[in-house]
Design an enzyme around this catalytic site. Structure first.
Site, PDB file in Angstrom:
ATOM      1  N   TYR A  88      -5.497 -16.960   1.366  1.00 54.52           N
ATOM      2  CA  TYR A  88      -5.274 -15.867   0.415  1.00 54.52           C
ATOM      3  C   TYR A  88      -6.258 -15.950  -0.753  1.00 54.52           C
ATOM      4  CZ  TYR A  88      -3.157 -12.063  -2.029  1.00 54.52           C
ATOM      5  OH  TYR A  88      -2.989 -10.850  -2.651  1.00 54.52           O
TER       6      TYR A  88
ATOM      7  N   ALA B 109      -5.660   8.232  -1.690  1.00 52.20           N
ATOM      8  CA  ALA B 109      -6.032   7.980  -3.096  1.00 52.20           C
ATOM      9  C   ALA B 109      -7.506   7.632  -3.241  1.00 52.20           C
ATOM     10  CB  ALA B 109      -5.182   6.836  -3.652  1.00 52.20           C
TER      11      ALA B 109
HETATM   12  P1  NAD Z   1       3.133  -1.821  -0.384  1.00 45.20           P
HETATM   13  O1  NAD Z   1       2.586  -1.814   1.002  1.00 45.20           O
HETATM   14  O2  NAD Z   1       4.619  -1.917  -0.534  1.00 45.20           O
HETATM   15  O3  NAD Z   1       2.677  -0.504  -1.173  1.00 45.20           O
HETATM   16  C1  NAD Z   1       1.410   0.038  -1.047  1.00 45.20           C
HETATM   17  C2  NAD Z   1       1.375   1.459  -1.615  1.00 45.20           C
HETATM   18  O4  NAD Z   1       0.035   1.947  -1.464  1.00 45.20           O
HETATM   19  C3  NAD Z   1       2.291   2.469  -0.887  1.00 45.20           C
HETATM   20  O5  NAD Z   1       2.860   3.363  -1.833  1.00 45.20           O
HETATM   21  C4  NAD Z   1       1.310   3.252  -0.016  1.00 45.20           C
HETATM   22  O6  NAD Z   1       1.710   4.591   0.261  1.00 45.20           O
HETATM   23  C5  NAD Z   1       0.082   3.246  -0.909  1.00 45.20           C
HETATM   24  N1  NAD Z   1      -1.168   3.497  -0.200  1.00 45.20           N
HETATM   25  C6  NAD Z   1      -1.724   2.781   0.814  1.00 45.20           C
HETATM   26  N2  NAD Z   1      -2.899   3.349   1.186  1.00 45.20           N
HETATM   27  C7  NAD Z   1      -3.063   4.442   0.391  1.00 45.20           C
HETATM   28  C8  NAD Z   1      -4.064   5.444   0.284  1.00 45.20           C
HETATM   29  N3  NAD Z   1      -5.148   5.436   1.057  1.00 45.20           N
HETATM   30  N4  NAD Z   1      -3.875   6.435  -0.611  1.00 45.20           N
HETATM   31  C9  NAD Z   1      -2.764   6.484  -1.416  1.00 45.20           C
HETATM   32  N5  NAD Z   1      -1.810   5.537  -1.376  1.00 45.20           N
HETATM   33  C10 NAD Z   1      -1.964   4.539  -0.488  1.00 45.20           C
HETATM   34  O7  NAD Z   1       2.372  -2.982  -1.147  1.00 45.20           O
HETATM   35  P2  NAD Z   1       2.738  -3.992  -2.322  1.00 45.20           P
HETATM   36  O8  NAD Z   1       3.021  -5.317  -1.714  1.00 45.20           O
HETATM   37  O9  NAD Z   1       3.671  -3.393  -3.294  1.00 45.20           O
HETATM   38  O10 NAD Z   1       1.290  -4.141  -3.001  1.00 45.20           O
HETATM   39  C11 NAD Z   1       0.892  -3.436  -4.157  1.00 45.20           C
HETATM   40  C12 NAD Z   1      -0.051  -4.317  -4.960  1.00 45.20           C
HETATM   41  O11 NAD Z   1       0.674  -5.481  -5.388  1.00 45.20           O
HETATM   42  C13 NAD Z   1      -1.254  -4.827  -4.167  1.00 45.20           C
HETATM   43  O12 NAD Z   1      -2.374  -4.887  -5.018  1.00 45.20           O
HETATM   44  C14 NAD Z   1      -0.834  -6.254  -3.788  1.00 45.20           C
HETATM   45  O13 NAD Z   1      -1.921  -7.101  -3.543  1.00 45.20           O
HETATM   46  C15 NAD Z   1      -0.089  -6.635  -5.050  1.00 45.20           C
HETATM   47  N6  NAD Z   1       0.816  -7.792  -4.909  1.00 45.20           N
HETATM   48  C16 NAD Z   1       1.713  -7.883  -3.876  1.00 45.20           C
HETATM   49  C17 NAD Z   1       2.496  -9.015  -3.759  1.00 45.20           C
HETATM   50  C18 NAD Z   1       3.497  -9.179  -2.633  1.00 45.20           C
HETATM   51  O14 NAD Z   1       3.936 -10.288  -2.382  1.00 45.20           O
HETATM   52  N7  NAD Z   1       3.882  -8.110  -1.971  1.00 45.20           N
HETATM   53  C19 NAD Z   1       2.401 -10.052  -4.711  1.00 45.20           C
HETATM   54  C20 NAD Z   1       1.524  -9.900  -5.780  1.00 45.20           C
HETATM   55  C21 NAD Z   1       0.722  -8.769  -5.863  1.00 45.20           C
END
Ligand code: NAD
Length: 404
Positions: free
Chosen positions: A242, A119
């Site tokens: 964090y 992406a």
């Molecule tokens: P995740 O690892 O489950 O999902 C990440 C997604 O990004 C996947 O679909 C992956 O294929 C995609 N991805 C990674 N590198 C990529 C690239 N180069 N090109 C295209 N796609 C790419 O992560 P998540 O925990 O759902 O995190 C998503 C967002 O939510 C982040 O910003 C994270 O900081 C935020 N968040 C997460 C939490 C938590 O506790 N997990 C809490 C609050 C906010």
């Protein structure tokens, strides 16, 4: 273990630290179906019609895509970085999730398309724009949910790596090996200036801004477009590593980007938000020291109080009670959407802090929901899912119907 020639084989979990290198197609499909069923059981949403989710295959991005398609009946384009099965290697969980999502979306009569690739690159942005133009015309919601350890800058070619480190001072706190319950002290040295710069380049807002600029220049955004990206704040215990660490600095940059995008898009009636979500088990959060133990204690308290939510419950609440609420979008004094509000309730945090003080290897399964954490971790890869026969052969070669 009986093993046949691939593609039909028995698939078992294989872990390396916090990574599982195999995934089970039927288990992943079942996990996706569980999320779809949850959304179908909720009141229908009015709001998004044509949605782009960047980072759409797992975690919060996948749940956002499911809520869009099955809650609001929207068409979706998912961009993600996942691998197909090859030889004896299974596909990644996000691949199987997306295949299951697309099959279900087609059966429900909505359009869905997948773009697999980086992406952060110009190429994938251009490919996505072409697809939107041909298949959907314009989009009205962009969810930015990429979580990645690395990014190559499309203009300079520099590859940045993110680190999860404190700033200024060494940080020590409890952490757990969620496979065996060993609680120990993690000590993390502060980041260098360059590590900070690189983490902001990976997890800050620059790429989100590039996406919106390019989509806008291509004329594929509706005037009243909404865009949202996800952030985290969390408790005092994890602040040093964090929110006040490298990743928090990147999130500050993401939040500043939201303000900038909001001014840009509001010229035509559009809007940009950051939503602060709850801490949950995902592939990304399991890589952060201290956080899995905190999540285990949090799950224990929130489950006992009947306030537990997973990604899908969080994203349904984000869409229904915030982004597309009939009485407008509620934000905090910094302009942030807060669906971490239940996690951050003072009574929840007080109980978690009490458990935290007492947690040791000896009592971790009693004082926290580490067993729930561990099971959810495996479920991310399609394992430990009820109704799946893990001794049966399964075809690991699964096609994504509308892969472009
Ligand atoms: P995740 O690892 O489950 O999902 C990440 C997604 O990004 C996947 O679909 C992956 O294929 C995609 N991805 C990674 N590198 C990529 C690239 N180069 N090109 C295209 N796609 C790419 O992560 P998540 O925990 O759902 O995190 C998503 C967002 O939510 C982040 O910003 C994270 O900081 C935020 N968040 C997460 C939490 C938590 O506790 N997990 C809490 C609050 C906010």
């Amino acid at each position: 273990m009986k093993r046949k020639e691939y593609p039909n084989m028995i698939i078992q979990p294989k872990t390396r630290g916090f990574i599982c290198t195999t995934a089970h197609p039927e288990g992943c499909a079942k996990q996706v179906q569980r999320q779809i069923d949850y959304v179908k059981g909720q009141p229908a949403l009015t709001g998004p019609r044509n949605v782009l989710v960047i980072g759409a295959s797992t975690g919060y991005g996948l749940a956002s895509r499911i809520v869009s398609a099955f809650g609001a009946g929207a068409n979706t384009v998912g961009v993600y970085f996942d691998k197909a099965a090859e030889g004896a290697r299974t596909a990644s969980a996000g691949w199987y999730n997306s295949a299951a999502f697309e099959q279900a979306a087609a059966a429900a009569g909505t359009k869905s398309y997948s773009i697999v690739g980086d992406a952060f690159s110009d190429e994938i942005k251009a490919k996505t724009i072409d697809l939107i133009r041909t298949e959907l015309g314009k989009i009205d919601l962009i969810v930015y949910s990429v979580a990645s350890p690395r990014r190559t800058h499309p203009k300079t070619g520099e590859t940045f790596s993110s680190v999860i480190k404190p700033l200024g001072e060494t940080y020590s706190n409890k952490t757990v090996n969620f496979h065996n319950g060993d609680v120990s002290i993690a000590t993390i040295e502060p980041a260098t200036d360059d590590e900070l710069r690189q983490t902001i380049a990976v997890m800050g807002g620059e790429d989100w801004q590039m996406w919106i600029d390019e989509l806008s220049a291509a004329g594929v955004l509706e005037n009243d477009v909404t865009t949202v990206a996800y952030s985290y704040i969390g408790p005092e215990i994890t602040h040093a590593v964090y929110r006040e660490g490298t990743i928090g600095a990147a999130k500050n940059d993401l939040e500043t980007t939201a303000q900038r995008l909001n001014s840009q898009l509001s010229a035509t009636g559009g809007r940009a938000f950051v939503s602060v979500n709850k801490a949950l088990v995902t592939q990304s959060s399991s890589a952060i020291p201290v956080v899995p133990l905190y999540i285990s204690a949090l799950y224990k308290v929130m489950k006992e109080k009947g306030l537990h939510e997973g990604c899908i419950e969080q994203m349904y609440r984000l869409f229904s009670e915030r982004l597309y609420a009939s009485n407008g979008v509620a934000v905090d004094e910094k302009g942030l959407i807060r669906v971490d509000d239940w996690e951050m309730k003072p009574e929840i945090q007080a109980e978690v802090a009490q458990l935290w003080a007492d947690l040791t290897t000896e009592n971790v399964y009693e004082l926290s929901d580490l067993e729930g954490y561990r099971r959810e971790f495996f479920q991310l890869f399609g394992f430990e899912t009820d109704g799946i026969d893990y001794e049966a052969d399964v075809n690991q070669d699964v096609n994504i119907p509308n892969l472009r």
